[in-house]
Design a protein around this motif. Structure first.
Motif, PDB file in Angstrom:
ATOM      1  N   GLU A 198      93.319 -27.601  69.325  1.00 29.22           N
ATOM      2  CA  GLU A 198      92.110 -28.131  69.069  1.00 29.22           C
ATOM      3  C   GLU A 198      91.001 -27.701  70.006  1.00 29.22           C
ATOM      4  O   GLU A 198      90.117 -27.425  69.774  1.00 29.22           O
ATOM      5  N   LEU A 199      91.325 -27.198  71.357  1.00 31.51           N
ATOM      6  CA  LEU A 199      90.359 -26.445  72.267  1.00 31.51           C
ATOM      7  C   LEU A 199      90.250 -25.119  71.613  1.00 31.51           C
ATOM      8  O   LEU A 199      88.967 -24.798  71.771  1.00 31.51           O
ATOM      9  N   MET A 200      91.074 -24.734  71.255  1.00 37.03           N
ATOM     10  CA  MET A 200      90.898 -23.299  70.489  1.00 37.03           C
ATOM     11  C   MET A 200      90.007 -23.064  69.192  1.00 37.03           C
ATOM     12  O   MET A 200      89.041 -22.592  69.287  1.00 37.03           O
ATOM     13  N   VAL A 201      90.041 -24.278  68.428  1.00 36.46           N
ATOM     14  CA  VAL A 201      89.148 -24.319  67.345  1.00 36.46           C
ATOM     15  C   VAL A 201      87.764 -24.474  67.802  1.00 36.46           C
ATOM     16  O   VAL A 201      87.003 -23.712  67.215  1.00 36.46           O
ATOM     17  N   ASP A 202      87.533 -25.483  68.483  1.00 34.70           N
ATOM     18  CA  ASP A 202      86.175 -25.828  68.981  1.00 34.70           C
ATOM     19  C   ASP A 202      85.651 -24.766  70.062  1.00 34.70           C
ATOM     20  O   ASP A 202      84.387 -24.289  69.793  1.00 34.70           O
ATOM     21  N   HIS A 203      86.399 -23.906  70.762  1.00 35.15           N
ATOM     22  CA  HIS A 203      86.174 -22.956  71.432  1.00 35.15           C
ATOM     23  C   HIS A 203      85.421 -21.819  70.750  1.00 35.15           C
ATOM     24  O   HIS A 203      84.189 -21.238  70.657  1.00 35.15           O
ATOM     25  N   VAL A 204      86.079 -21.208  69.840  1.00 34.91           N
ATOM     26  CA  VAL A 204      85.441 -20.365  68.727  1.00 34.91           C
ATOM     27  C   VAL A 204      84.389 -20.709  67.815  1.00 34.91           C
ATOM     28  O   VAL A 204      83.418 -20.097  67.209  1.00 34.91           O
ATOM     29  N   SER A 205      84.302 -22.169  67.586  1.00 38.41           N
ATOM     30  CA  SER A 205      83.120 -22.622  66.937  1.00 38.41           C
ATOM     31  C   SER A 205      81.865 -22.508  67.602  1.00 38.41           C
ATOM     32  O   SER A 205      80.863 -22.515  67.044  1.00 38.41           O
ATOM     33  N   GLY A 206      81.867 -22.040  68.869  1.00 39.83           N
ATOM     34  CA  GLY A 206      80.544 -21.893  69.530  1.00 39.83           C
ATOM     35  C   GLY A 206      79.994 -20.695  69.094  1.00 39.83           C
ATOM     36  O   GLY A 206      78.895 -20.206  69.482  1.00 39.83           O
ATOM     37  N   GLU A 207      80.779 -19.927  68.461  1.00 38.60           N
ATOM     38  CA  GLU A 207      80.290 -18.490  67.808  1.00 38.60           C
ATOM     39  C   GLU A 207      79.257 -19.026  66.449  1.00 38.60           C
ATOM     40  O   GLU A 207      78.581 -17.817  66.051  1.00 38.60           O
ATOM     41  N   LEU A 208      79.321 -19.630  65.901  1.00 33.75           N
ATOM     42  CA  LEU A 208      78.940 -20.358  64.551  1.00 33.75           C
ATOM     43  C   LEU A 208      77.509 -20.785  64.655  1.00 33.75           C
ATOM     44  O   LEU A 208      76.795 -21.392  63.852  1.00 33.75           O
ATOM     45  N   SER A 209      76.728 -20.548  65.580  1.00 39.17           N
ATOM     46  CA  SER A 209      75.264 -20.925  65.892  1.00 39.17           C
ATOM     47  C   SER A 209      74.472 -20.177  64.661  1.00 39.17           C
ATOM     48  O   SER A 209      74.350 -18.944  64.890  1.00 39.17           O
ATOM     49  N   PRO A 210      73.818 -20.963  64.026  1.00 35.84           N
ATOM     50  CA  PRO A 210      72.850 -20.511  62.811  1.00 35.84           C
ATOM     51  C   PRO A 210      71.689 -19.647  63.674  1.00 35.84           C
ATOM     52  O   PRO A 210      71.346 -20.266  64.580  1.00 35.84           O
ATOM     53  N   VAL A 211      71.224 -18.451  62.963  1.00 31.89           N
ATOM     54  CA  VAL A 211      70.286 -18.017  63.540  1.00 31.89           C
ATOM     55  C   VAL A 211      68.667 -18.651  63.421  1.00 31.89           C
ATOM     56  O   VAL A 211      67.933 -18.631  63.960  1.00 31.89           O
ATOM     57  N   ASP A 212      68.620 -19.316  62.050  1.00 34.33           N
ATOM     58  CA  ASP A 212      67.475 -19.730  61.815  1.00 34.33           C
ATOM     59  C   ASP A 212      67.620 -21.200  61.344  1.00 34.33           C
ATOM     60  O   ASP A 212      68.712 -21.727  60.947  1.00 34.33           O
ATOM     61  N   PRO A 213      66.718 -22.235  61.429  1.00 30.52           N
ATOM     62  CA  PRO A 213      66.853 -23.414  60.881  1.00 30.52           C
ATOM     63  C   PRO A 213      67.003 -23.451  59.252  1.00 30.52           C
ATOM     64  O   PRO A 213      66.338 -22.400  58.792  1.00 30.52           O
ATOM     65  N   PRO A 214      67.227 -24.556  58.838  1.00 29.02           N
ATOM     66  CA  PRO A 214      67.143 -24.743  57.354  1.00 29.02           C
ATOM     67  C   PRO A 214      65.868 -24.425  56.748  1.00 29.02           C
ATOM     68  O   PRO A 214      64.779 -24.870  57.284  1.00 29.02           O
ATOM     69  N   THR A 215      65.909 -23.793  55.390  1.00 25.80           N
ATOM     70  CA  THR A 215      64.657 -23.322  55.031  1.00 25.80           C
ATOM     71  C   THR A 215      64.095 -24.418  54.028  1.00 25.80           C
ATOM     72  O   THR A 215      63.044 -24.357  53.451  1.00 25.80           O
ATOM     73  N   GLY A 216      65.110 -25.416  53.722  1.00 23.21           N
ATOM     74  CA  GLY A 216      64.713 -26.483  52.689  1.00 23.21           C
ATOM     75  C   GLY A 216      65.320 -26.087  51.331  1.00 23.21           C
ATOM     76  O   GLY A 216      65.426 -27.030  50.295  1.00 23.21           O
ATOM     77  N   ASP A 217      65.521 -24.745  51.004  1.00 26.89           N
ATOM     78  CA  ASP A 217      66.368 -24.448  49.979  1.00 26.89           C
ATOM     79  C   ASP A 217      67.855 -24.622  49.921  1.00 26.89           C
ATOM     80  O   ASP A 217      68.379 -23.749  50.689  1.00 26.89           O
ATOM     81  N   TRP A 218      68.369 -25.797  49.899  1.00 26.08           N
ATOM     82  CA  TRP A 218      69.721 -26.277  50.186  1.00 26.08           C
ATOM     83  C   TRP A 218      70.728 -25.445  49.540  1.00 26.08           C
ATOM     84  O   TRP A 218      71.761 -25.083  50.341  1.00 26.08           O
ATOM     85  N   ARG A 219      70.454 -25.015  48.585  1.00 23.46           N
ATOM     86  CA  ARG A 219      71.784 -24.332  47.892  1.00 23.46           C
ATOM     87  C   ARG A 219      72.002 -22.852  48.486  1.00 23.46           C
ATOM     88  O   ARG A 219      72.894 -22.170  48.916  1.00 23.46           O
ATOM     89  N   ALA A 220      70.620 -22.031  48.906  1.00 29.62           N
ATOM     90  CA  ALA A 220      70.679 -20.955  49.538  1.00 29.62           C
ATOM     91  C   ALA A 220      71.270 -21.279  50.877  1.00 29.62           C
ATOM     92  O   ALA A 220      71.960 -20.419  51.490  1.00 29.62           O
ATOM     93  N   ASP A 221      70.606 -22.247  51.718  1.00 29.83           N
ATOM     94  CA  ASP A 221      71.138 -22.590  53.039  1.00 29.83           C
ATOM     95  C   ASP A 221      72.586 -22.760  53.024  1.00 29.83           C
ATOM     96  O   ASP A 221      73.224 -22.555  54.150  1.00 29.83           O
TER      97      ASP A 221
END
Length: 238
Positions: free
Chosen positions: A81-104
């Motif tokens: 559990e700790l390992m999965v969440d630890h590496v999930s810290g790498e998943l920070s999106p660079v940009d906020p959603p654009t509004g085009d939900w399929r592309a996002d």
């Protein structure tokens, strides 16, 4: 305490794991931290696979006694559990959603794929239910924001995110296995000869037609993109 075999039927209590963090004890500062032990376990899994991660091996990596690790992670299930969440810290999106939900949403999937390819043990770890920790929740929050323009109810949005994650994990697991198999030129050539023989035997006309169709880019990136497009573009938001 259950050693390397898991934590039994009760499983991991997410309240205790993520919210009720133990308070620092008075006196000498501990020689290790939960973060350092988790990072060592992740490095071991990245290098040797998930089966290599045992409490004994992790203790050796950080130079600790096995018994001392149990105050940070009482069993391997908690450590995962700790390992999965630890590496999930790498998943920070660079940009906020654009509004085009399929592309996002496709961008979310590409982030997940790159992430799982960096940590090839993740698809197997995600195959069993994991309680979302703070880093996982942050990425989930982003994915739900991506889906806001659909107008779908919350439960459906959670299902779509789960479906997407399962697709990416399954695809990456297959991708890793195929990459390992393709390292053998003899095996690849033998498979090509076999399929050519099957297509020519007259008993598999549908397969013969499919194999004779114009070729498509077969790079891992192109294949993933085609599969992802079919999945996301086919989602019904009515």
């Amino acid at each position: 305490m259950t050693g390397d075999g898991g934590s039994g039927a009760a499983g991991v209590d997410p309240q205790l794991l993520w919210l009720d963090r133990p308070r620092p004890r008075r006196g000498r500062r501990p020689a290790y931290s939960r973060e350092a032990i988790t990072a060592a376990a992740v490095a071991l899994a990245d290098a040797e696979g998930l089966d290599a991660v045992t409490m004994r091996r992790v203790a050796a990596e950080v130079g600790a006694g096995v018994m001392s690790l149990y105050s940070y992670a009482p069993d391997k299930e908690t450590l995962l559990e700790l390992m999965v969440d630890h590496v999930s810290g790498e998943l920070s999106p660079v940009d906020p959603p654009t509004g085009d939900w399929r592309a996002d949403l496709k961008a979310v999937a590409h982030l997940q794929r790159s992430h799982m390819l960096r940590h090839p043990w993740l698809p197997a770890a995600l195959a069993t239910r994991r309680t979302p920790g703070p880093n996982t929740l942050a990425f989930l929050e982003h994915a739900l924001a991506v889906l806001r323009p659909t107008g779908l109810d919350g439960g459906t949005k959670l299902e779509i995110f789960a479906q997407l994650t399962s697709f990416v994990a399954g695809h990456v697991a297959h991708e890793i296995a195929q990459a390992a198999a393709s390292r053998s030129a003899d095996r690849a050539a033998a498979e090509a000869r076999y399929l050519a023989a099957v297509a020519a035997d007259g008993h598999h006309p549908e397969l013969a037609e499919a194999l004779a169709s114009p070729g498509r880019p077969l790079t891992p990136d192109a294949t993933f993109a085609r599969f992802l497009n079919r999945l996301v573009d086919g989602l019904d938001t009515a």
